[in-house]
Write a protein that holds these residues in place. Sequence first.
Motif, PDB file in Angstrom:
ATOM      1  N   ASP A 165       0.842  -1.211   0.000  1.00  0.00           N
ATOM      2  CA  ASP A 165       0.000   0.000   0.000  1.00  0.00           C
ATOM      3  C   ASP A 165       0.870   1.250   0.000  1.00  0.00           C
ATOM      4  O   ASP A 165       0.595   2.221  -0.718  1.00  0.00           O
ATOM      5  N   ALA A 166       1.938   1.205   0.804  1.00  0.00           N
ATOM      6  CA  ALA A 166       2.832   2.376   0.880  1.00  0.00           C
ATOM      7  C   ALA A 166       3.504   2.619  -0.476  1.00  0.00           C
ATOM      8  O   ALA A 166       3.661   3.776  -0.900  1.00  0.00           O
ATOM      9  N   LEU A 167       3.854   1.536  -1.166  1.00  0.00           N
ATOM     10  CA  LEU A 167       4.481   1.691  -2.497  1.00  0.00           C
ATOM     11  C   LEU A 167       3.490   2.285  -3.490  1.00  0.00           C
ATOM     12  O   LEU A 167       3.834   3.161  -4.289  1.00  0.00           O
ATOM     13  N   ARG A 168       2.230   1.824  -3.426  1.00  0.00           N
ATOM     14  CA  ARG A 168       1.195   2.395  -4.320  1.00  0.00           C
ATOM     15  C   ARG A 168       1.047   3.886  -4.049  1.00  0.00           C
ATOM     16  O   ARG A 168       0.880   4.694  -4.962  1.00  0.00           O
ATOM     17  N   ASP A 169       1.118   4.264  -2.772  1.00  0.00           N
ATOM     18  CA  ASP A 169       0.996   5.693  -2.433  1.00  0.00           C
ATOM     19  C   ASP A 169       2.147   6.493  -3.045  1.00  0.00           C
ATOM     20  O   ASP A 169       1.968   7.629  -3.468  1.00  0.00           O
ATOM     21  N   ILE A 170       3.338   5.896  -3.089  1.00  0.00           N
ATOM     22  CA  ILE A 170       4.504   6.641  -3.601  1.00  0.00           C
ATOM     23  C   ILE A 170       4.430   6.805  -5.125  1.00  0.00           C
ATOM     24  O   ILE A 170       4.576   7.910  -5.648  1.00  0.00           O
ATOM     25  N   VAL A 171       4.212   5.705  -5.854  1.00  0.00           N
ATOM     26  CA  VAL A 171       4.312   5.776  -7.329  1.00  0.00           C
ATOM     27  C   VAL A 171       2.959   5.896  -8.021  1.00  0.00           C
ATOM     28  O   VAL A 171       2.901   6.155  -9.226  1.00  0.00           O
ATOM     29  N   GLY A 172       1.891   5.718  -7.281  1.00  0.00           N
ATOM     30  CA  GLY A 172       0.551   5.699  -7.883  1.00  0.00           C
ATOM     31  C   GLY A 172       0.176   4.265  -8.228  1.00  0.00           C
ATOM     32  O   GLY A 172       1.040   3.487  -8.661  1.00  0.00           O
ATOM     33  N   ALA A 173      -1.105   3.939  -8.049  1.00  0.00           N
ATOM     34  CA  ALA A 173      -1.554   2.548  -8.221  1.00  0.00           C
ATOM     35  C   ALA A 173      -1.272   2.022  -9.637  1.00  0.00           C
ATOM     36  O   ALA A 173      -1.025   0.830  -9.834  1.00  0.00           O
ATOM     37  N   ASP A 174      -1.277   2.938 -10.637  1.00  0.00           N
ATOM     38  CA  ASP A 174      -1.044   2.498 -12.024  1.00  0.00           C
ATOM     39  C   ASP A 174       0.401   2.084 -12.269  1.00  0.00           C
ATOM     40  O   ASP A 174       0.713   1.491 -13.305  1.00  0.00           O
ATOM     41  N   HIS A 175       1.273   2.462 -11.360  1.00  0.00           N
ATOM     42  CA  HIS A 175       2.704   2.201 -11.566  1.00  0.00           C
ATOM     43  C   HIS A 175       3.251   1.193 -10.565  1.00  0.00           C
ATOM     44  O   HIS A 175       4.430   1.218 -10.205  1.00  0.00           O
ATOM     45  N   PHE A 176       2.356   0.338 -10.105  1.00  0.00           N
ATOM     46  CA  PHE A 176       2.735  -0.731  -9.174  1.00  0.00           C
ATOM     47  C   PHE A 176       1.968  -1.980  -9.591  1.00  0.00           C
ATOM     48  O   PHE A 176       0.806  -1.901  -9.987  1.00  0.00           O
ATOM     49  N   THR A 177       2.628  -3.135  -9.532  1.00  0.00           N
ATOM     50  CA  THR A 177       1.871  -4.376  -9.744  1.00  0.00           C
ATOM     51  C   THR A 177       2.440  -5.499  -8.878  1.00  0.00           C
ATOM     52  O   THR A 177       3.654  -5.562  -8.654  1.00  0.00           O
ATOM     53  N   ASP A 178       1.522  -6.330  -8.388  1.00  0.00           N
ATOM     54  CA  ASP A 178       1.975  -7.574  -7.756  1.00  0.00           C
ATOM     55  C   ASP A 178       1.229  -8.758  -8.388  1.00  0.00           C
ATOM     56  O   ASP A 178       1.216  -9.855  -7.846  1.00  0.00           O
ATOM     57  N   ALA A 179       0.616  -8.500  -9.561  1.00  0.00           N
ATOM     58  CA  ALA A 179      -0.079  -9.581 -10.276  1.00  0.00           C
ATOM     59  C   ALA A 179       0.980 -10.544 -10.814  1.00  0.00           C
ATOM     60  O   ALA A 179       1.934 -10.118 -11.487  1.00  0.00           O
ATOM     61  N   GLN A 180       0.801 -11.821 -10.514  1.00  0.00           N
ATOM     62  CA  GLN A 180       1.859 -12.781 -10.845  1.00  0.00           C
ATOM     63  C   GLN A 180       2.197 -12.797 -12.333  1.00  0.00           C
ATOM     64  O   GLN A 180       3.368 -12.865 -12.711  1.00  0.00           O
ATOM     65  N   GLU A 181       1.147 -12.700 -13.173  1.00  0.00           N
ATOM     66  CA  GLU A 181       1.411 -12.782 -14.614  1.00  0.00           C
ATOM     67  C   GLU A 181       2.228 -11.572 -15.093  1.00  0.00           C
ATOM     68  O   GLU A 181       3.003 -11.667 -16.035  1.00  0.00           O
TER      69      GLU A 181
END
Length: 468
Positions: A9-25
Motif C-alpha cells: 500500500d505504501a508503495l502504491r501511495d509513492i508511485v501511484g496505483a497504475d505504476h505498481f503491480t503484484d499480479a503474478q502474470e
Amino acid sequence: MPMKSSHKDALRDIVGADHFTDAQEECLCYAYDATRAQYLPEAVVFPGTTQEVADVLRLADTHRIPVVPRGAGSGFSGGALPVAGGLVMAMNRFNRIRSIDTDNLVAEVEPAVVTAHLQAAVEKKGLFYPPDPASYTFSTIGGNIAENSGGMRAVKYGVTRDYVRGLEVVLPSGEVIHTGSACAKDVVGYDLTTLFVGSEGTLGVVTLATLRLLPLPEAKQTLTAAFGSMAAAARTVSDVIGRGIVPTTLEFLDAPSLQAVERYAPVGLPAEAQAFLLIEVDGDADCIAGPMERVRRVCTENGALQIRLAREKDEQEELWRARRAVSPALRSISPYKMNEDIVVPRSRIPEIIDSIQKTARRYDLPIVSFGHAGDGNIHVNVMGGTRGEADVPKMERAVDDIFQATVKLGGRISGEHGIGLAKQPYIGLNLDAPTLALSRQLKRTLDPHNILNPGKIFPQETDSASSF
Ligand SMILES: Cc1cc2nc3c(=O)[nH]c(=O)nc-3n(C[C@H](O)[C@H](O)[C@H](O)COP(=O)(O)OP(=O)(O)OC[C@H]3O[C@@H](n4cnc5c(N)ncnc54)[C@H](O)[C@@H]3O)c2cc1C
C-alpha cells in the motif's frame, strides 16, 4: 520474509496505483534476463521521478525489502534477476533525452533511453555516441552504465565508462547524490562517477547521466578477410595494431563459428577457411582509404584466402551478415550454451584460442569462440554435446578450465558482461582477498542493510537480503 500488504500500500501511495503491480502474470515479465534463469519478484514498481525512486528506496531500506533496478533485462550475467525476491524497480518511465549540447558535446540522458535511440538522436546533430553493445537496439543507457558495457567499437573508442561525465544516483538510503559534471576536466573530490559505472546496480540507482559525445566520423570502410588458420588471423591482428593502424572494429570468428554460420545462413566463405576477420576503419572521408589499404596489405602478407572490401553502406551491411549470424547460428548446434566473455591482453589471443580448442577436445564438447579480437575480448560459448542436459556438469568443468587458462595469461573472467550472479563463484580468480574485502566494505558502507540488488557480485550474499 514476504512483503506485507501494508508495504505494498505504501508503495502504491509513492508511485501511484497504475505504476505498481503484484499480479503474478505481470511480475513474470520481470523475472528473467538474457541468462534464461528466472526468479519471480513479489512486486514491480515503475517510478517516474527521482523523488519517487528515493521514497521507494527509503521505504525498502526501513523494512529490509530487496530492490533490483532493471533496464531492458538484456544482461548476460543475471544482474537484473530478483534472486532474493522483493521488488523489481523497472526504470521504463525514465526514457527522455533531456538535452543535447552541441557546443559542449554532452547529452543529459535518463537511464531507460535505449542506446540506439540516443545514437540516432545525436547523429541527427552531427554528433556521435560510440559505445555500441550488440544489444544497442534494445538495451538501455542505465543498464550500459551499470555493466560498463563495451561493444564492437571499443578498440578505437573505448567503453561506456569513457563517455560518462556525471551521474545523479539515488543511494539505498534514499539520499540523492550528484557525481562529476558536464565539464571536460573535473578533479573535484574522489571520482565517484567511476565507482558507480560498472557497479551492476548494487550501490545506487542511476536516475540521470551526463554523457560525453564526439563529432560524427564522416566515413567508414569495412573489410573482411578469411584465413586458413587461426594463427594467420591472430598474426594479422597483431600486425594491424603493430603498424599503428587503429581500426574502429576488429572482430574475429573461429572455425566452429564459421561452420555454424555456413550451415545457418551461408555467406560464401572458402571451404578451407578456419578464421575470419571483420575490420572497419572510420574518420574523415579523405583520410580512411590509406589505413584501409594498409590493412588490406597486412591481410595479403599473412596469406588471406579471400578479402572483400566495402565502401558503401549496403555492401558494409552485407559483410556484417556473417558476424551477426553467429549468435542465432549457435542454437542450431545445441540449446545448451554457456556464454562467457573472457578478456586477455591482445597479444595472448593465439594462446587462449589454442587453450580453448584443447579444452573442447578434452571434454568432447563443441566450443565456439568469436568476438572482439582488437581488444582481446572473446565470447566463448561452451555448447552442450550429444547428451543434451546431461552434458551440463561437463560444460561447467570446461568453463572452469577456460577461466583458469585466462587468468594464467593475465586475463579477466569478464570483459563486458559483468559478474552478476553467473560469475560470482569465480570472482576470487581475479580479485585477491584484500581487494574483495575492500569491495565488500564499500558495498556495506553504501548499503548497510543490503537491500539493493542483493545476491550479486559477492558469493556469500546469495542466501538472503539481510545476510552479508
Ligand atoms: C543479443 C545480446 C547482445 C549483447 N551484446 C553485448 C555487447 O556487445 N557488449 C556488452 O557489453 N553487453 C552485451 N550484451 C549484454 C547486455 O545487453 C548489456 O549488459 C546491457 O548493458 C544491459 O542493459 P539492460 O538495459 O538490458 O540492463 P538490465 O539487463 O536490465 O540490467 C543490467 C544491470 O544493470 C542494472 N541497472 C539497470 N538499470 C539501472 C539503473 N538505472 N541504475 C542502476 N542499475 C541499473 C541492473 O540492476 C542489472 O544489474 C548483450 C546482450 C544480448 C542479449
